[in-house]
Design an enzyme around this catalytic site. Sequence first.
Site, PDB file in Angstrom:
ATOM      1  N   THR A 135       2.232   1.459 -12.433  1.00 49.78           N
ATOM      2  CA  THR A 135       1.098   2.329 -12.739  1.00 49.78           C
ATOM      3  C   THR A 135       1.547   3.663 -13.309  1.00 49.78           C
ATOM      4  OG1 THR A 135      -0.663   3.593 -11.655  1.00 49.78           O
ATOM      5  CG2 THR A 135       1.194   3.015 -10.285  1.00 49.78           C
ATOM      6  N   ASP A 136       0.662   4.310 -14.067  1.00 47.98           N
ATOM      7  CA  ASP A 136       0.953   5.665 -14.553  1.00 47.98           C
ATOM      8  C   ASP A 136       0.880   6.696 -13.420  1.00 47.98           C
ATOM      9  OD1 ASP A 136      -1.813   5.677 -14.172  1.00 47.98           O
ATOM     10  OD2 ASP A 136      -2.307   6.397 -16.190  1.00 47.98           O
ATOM     11  N   GLU A 137       0.336   6.280 -12.261  1.00 41.31           N
ATOM     12  CA  GLU A 137       0.179   7.237 -11.159  1.00 41.31           C
ATOM     13  C   GLU A 137       1.520   7.698 -10.602  1.00 41.31           C
ATOM     14  OE1 GLU A 137      -2.972   6.382  -8.392  1.00 41.31           O
ATOM     15  OE2 GLU A 137      -4.003   5.129  -9.853  1.00 41.31           O
ATOM     16  N   TYR A 160       0.047   5.415  -2.090  1.00 37.52           N
ATOM     17  CA  TYR A 160       0.056   4.289  -3.043  1.00 37.52           C
ATOM     18  C   TYR A 160       1.064   4.542  -4.162  1.00 37.52           C
ATOM     19  CZ  TYR A 160      -1.273   1.723  -7.266  1.00 37.52           C
ATOM     20  OH  TYR A 160      -1.240   0.982  -8.422  1.00 37.52           O
ATOM     21  N   LYS A 164       4.587   2.665  -5.169  1.00 38.65           N
ATOM     22  CA  LYS A 164       4.827   2.031  -6.476  1.00 38.65           C
ATOM     23  C   LYS A 164       6.065   2.661  -7.138  1.00 38.65           C
ATOM     24  CE  LYS A 164       2.779  -0.733  -8.440  1.00 38.65           C
ATOM     25  NZ  LYS A 164       2.805  -2.223  -8.431  1.00 38.65           N
TER      26      LYS A 164
HETATM   27  P1  NAD Z   1      -5.504  -6.086  -6.652  1.00 38.54           P
HETATM   28  O1  NAD Z   1      -5.500  -5.278  -5.404  1.00 38.54           O
HETATM   29  O2  NAD Z   1      -6.804  -6.504  -7.245  1.00 38.54           O
HETATM   30  O3  NAD Z   1      -4.655  -7.426  -6.431  1.00 38.54           O
HETATM   31  C1  NAD Z   1      -3.429  -7.432  -5.744  1.00 38.54           C
HETATM   32  C2  NAD Z   1      -3.125  -8.874  -5.373  1.00 38.54           C
HETATM   33  O4  NAD Z   1      -1.862  -8.902  -4.697  1.00 38.54           O
HETATM   34  C3  NAD Z   1      -4.154  -9.495  -4.414  1.00 38.54           C
HETATM   35  O5  NAD Z   1      -4.501 -10.784  -4.843  1.00 38.54           O
HETATM   36  C4  NAD Z   1      -3.412  -9.554  -3.086  1.00 38.54           C
HETATM   37  O6  NAD Z   1      -3.823 -10.639  -2.259  1.00 38.54           O
HETATM   38  C5  NAD Z   1      -1.973  -9.712  -3.538  1.00 38.54           C
HETATM   39  N1  NAD Z   1      -0.994  -9.220  -2.559  1.00 38.54           N
HETATM   40  C6  NAD Z   1      -1.004  -8.022  -1.920  1.00 38.54           C
HETATM   41  N2  NAD Z   1       0.052  -7.946  -1.096  1.00 38.54           N
HETATM   42  C7  NAD Z   1       0.750  -9.105  -1.239  1.00 38.54           C
HETATM   43  C8  NAD Z   1       1.944  -9.622  -0.663  1.00 38.54           C
HETATM   44  N3  NAD Z   1       2.622  -8.915   0.245  1.00 38.54           N
HETATM   45  N4  NAD Z   1       2.375 -10.838  -1.055  1.00 38.54           N
HETATM   46  C9  NAD Z   1       1.689 -11.551  -1.975  1.00 38.54           C
HETATM   47  N5  NAD Z   1       0.546 -11.137  -2.528  1.00 38.54           N
HETATM   48  C10 NAD Z   1       0.082  -9.919  -2.164  1.00 38.54           C
HETATM   49  O7  NAD Z   1      -4.638  -5.262  -7.685  1.00 38.54           O
HETATM   50  P2  NAD Z   1      -4.740  -5.196  -9.272  1.00 38.54           P
HETATM   51  O8  NAD Z   1      -5.703  -4.136  -9.641  1.00 38.54           O
HETATM   52  O9  NAD Z   1      -4.907  -6.559  -9.820  1.00 38.54           O
HETATM   53  O10 NAD Z   1      -3.290  -4.649  -9.621  1.00 38.54           O
HETATM   54  C11 NAD Z   1      -2.209  -5.541  -9.901  1.00 38.54           C
HETATM   55  C12 NAD Z   1      -0.958  -4.713 -10.112  1.00 38.54           C
HETATM   56  O11 NAD Z   1      -1.172  -3.800 -11.178  1.00 38.54           O
HETATM   57  C13 NAD Z   1      -0.571  -3.873  -8.901  1.00 38.54           C
HETATM   58  O12 NAD Z   1       0.832  -3.912  -8.759  1.00 38.54           O
HETATM   59  C14 NAD Z   1      -1.030  -2.470  -9.241  1.00 38.54           C
HETATM   60  O13 NAD Z   1      -0.222  -1.494  -8.630  1.00 38.54           O
HETATM   61  C15 NAD Z   1      -0.871  -2.480 -10.747  1.00 38.54           C
HETATM   62  N6  NAD Z   1      -1.794  -1.552 -11.458  1.00 38.54           N
HETATM   63  C16 NAD Z   1      -3.140  -1.690 -11.333  1.00 38.54           C
HETATM   64  C17 NAD Z   1      -3.993  -0.825 -12.043  1.00 38.54           C
HETATM   65  C18 NAD Z   1      -5.495  -0.943 -11.971  1.00 38.54           C
HETATM   66  O14 NAD Z   1      -6.194  -0.125 -12.605  1.00 38.54           O
HETATM   67  N7  NAD Z   1      -6.071  -1.928 -11.290  1.00 38.54           N
HETATM   68  C19 NAD Z   1      -3.458   0.180 -12.854  1.00 38.54           C
HETATM   69  C20 NAD Z   1      -2.067   0.294 -12.930  1.00 38.54           C
HETATM   70  C21 NAD Z   1      -1.251  -0.594 -12.253  1.00 38.54           C
HETATM   71  P1  TYD Z   2     -10.007   4.485  -8.591  1.00 40.40           P
HETATM   72  O1  TYD Z   2     -10.819   3.433  -9.251  1.00 40.40           O
HETATM   73  O2  TYD Z   2      -9.834   4.444  -7.104  1.00 40.40           O
HETATM   74  O3  TYD Z   2      -8.593   4.479  -9.335  1.00 40.40           O
HETATM   75  P2  TYD Z   2      -7.356   5.541  -9.214  1.00 40.40           P
HETATM   76  O4  TYD Z   2      -7.511   6.352  -8.010  1.00 40.40           O
HETATM   77  O5  TYD Z   2      -6.206   4.597  -9.109  1.00 40.40           O
HETATM   78  O6  TYD Z   2      -7.378   6.332 -10.490  1.00 40.40           O
HETATM   79  O7  TYD Z   2     -10.625   5.897  -8.960  1.00 40.40           O
HETATM   80  C1  TYD Z   2     -10.783   6.307 -10.307  1.00 40.40           C
HETATM   81  C2  TYD Z   2     -11.291   7.727 -10.284  1.00 40.40           C
HETATM   82  O8  TYD Z   2     -12.611   7.737  -9.726  1.00 40.40           O
HETATM   83  C3  TYD Z   2     -10.461   8.643  -9.400  1.00 40.40           C
HETATM   84  O9  TYD Z   2     -10.396   9.929 -10.022  1.00 40.40           O
HETATM   85  C4  TYD Z   2     -11.253   8.742  -8.109  1.00 40.40           C
HETATM   86  C5  TYD Z   2     -12.693   8.580  -8.563  1.00 40.40           C
HETATM   87  N1  TYD Z   2     -13.605   7.911  -7.597  1.00 40.40           N
HETATM   88  C6  TYD Z   2     -14.813   8.511  -7.266  1.00 40.40           C
HETATM   89  O10 TYD Z   2     -15.154   9.605  -7.782  1.00 40.40           O
HETATM   90  N2  TYD Z   2     -15.627   7.886  -6.394  1.00 40.40           N
HETATM   91  C7  TYD Z   2     -15.316   6.701  -5.817  1.00 40.40           C
HETATM   92  O11 TYD Z   2     -16.093   6.180  -4.983  1.00 40.40           O
HETATM   93  C8  TYD Z   2     -14.064   6.079  -6.168  1.00 40.40           C
HETATM   94  C9  TYD Z   2     -13.658   4.770  -5.573  1.00 40.40           C
HETATM   95  C10 TYD Z   2     -13.247   6.725  -7.080  1.00 40.40           C
END
Ligand code: NAD
Ligand code: TYD
Length: 359
Positions: A135-137, A160, A164
Amino acid sequence: MQTYFVTGGAGFIGTNFIQHCLKSQPDWRIVNLDALTYAGHAGNLDYYTEQMPERYRFVHGDINDSTLIERILKEEKPAGVFHFAAQSHVDRSIHGPLAFVEANVNGTCRLLMACQNLWDQMGRPSQFRFVHISTDEVYGSLGQEGFFTETTPYAPSSPYSASKAGSDHLVRAWHATYGFPTMVTNCSNNYGPYQFPEKLIPLMILNIIEEKQLPVYGDGLNVRDWLYVTDHCDALLEVLKKGTPGQTYCIGGGAERTNIDVVRQLCNIMDERLERKATQQSQRLIRFVSDRPGHDWRYAIDASKIYTELGWKPKFTFCDALKETVDWYLANRAWIDTIRSGEYRSWVEKNYKNREKAK
Ligand code: NAD
Ligand code: TYD
């Protein structure tokens, strides 16, 4: 047929990625290992389990279970690994950080050990790749100016993003120390179908449908750089095919928006789709609530490295893809009902109940 091993493929991005690959890569077979935490739903991929069992296998398991991982890897001898599995929600990490260290740091370390072991046993094939989805975070927060690039120093703010960051360092160390062909991708906020409704966009869509309050943290002026999940999946395929081991690739949607703008845009789209005639009907549900502790102010990615070196660019505009996302949730109420378990309700209660109104 080439086999790829995917972790966390029952979650949001993993589900989209597996569907994307099974459609676009006819000579690929996917083995998906997922622990099915609250965020994982094996049913997302039922169609493939039933219709193409020779191309898709689901294994219920944890990346911390080294014995299981080693057995599956030995059976499948994959050509590469896409590591999505993680605990992924910032707010949950504030309430319970240890689970994030266990899954994201320990889990990634155990997975790396097992995969490197297999790679060694297979005679270190030069085409093998381990793609780590991050993630960019990890880069912390930007002010008004500037963008994250692959050389931005790490400065994570939440449990988190710290976990990461730890996983990214391990993945990079595996390349530097053992020559294991890893690549790290750091992407911005994804949105699209199958996203668990704890994240901003699906949470707001569901609350608008049910005419519940729309909780915007702080003043709503935090900025995120939105990336449509299909564009992200395309980028990951380019990284696998053209990326260089040991490198990092930043992936951004080029769509910076404040949270309040996103919520207002969703309200307008949904009012139109749900034929709520009175103007700004859903916007009346917006509530500014107390801020997330350590809330990063702005994320924005300079994706010129992946543009120029791998030839990837996002294809979707934020406006079009947001409408597609809304339409997917409106058409998939049964999916929403399935995933909104008692666990989801208690999470909402825990995270939002004591958020007093923002000053
Ligand atoms: P998500 O939470 O929707 O899915 C995560 C999946 O991993 C779930 O199916 C969960 O059951 C599985 N999991 C968790 N712990 C596990 C373990 N110990 N063993 C096996 N499986 C496990 O997450 P996502 O949004 O699909 O994100 C996927 C990846 O992308 C993550 O690594 C996250 O950090 C990264 N990412 C997500 C975003 C976003 O905006 N969603 C942005 C940047 C990076
Ligand atoms: P989120 O979807 O949790 O992603 P991330 O924290 O990884 O960026 O949140 C996106 C943005 O929205 C973040 O600035 C927090 C804000 N947010 C709210 O304002 N209200 C909410 O209920 C949630 C879940 C997020």
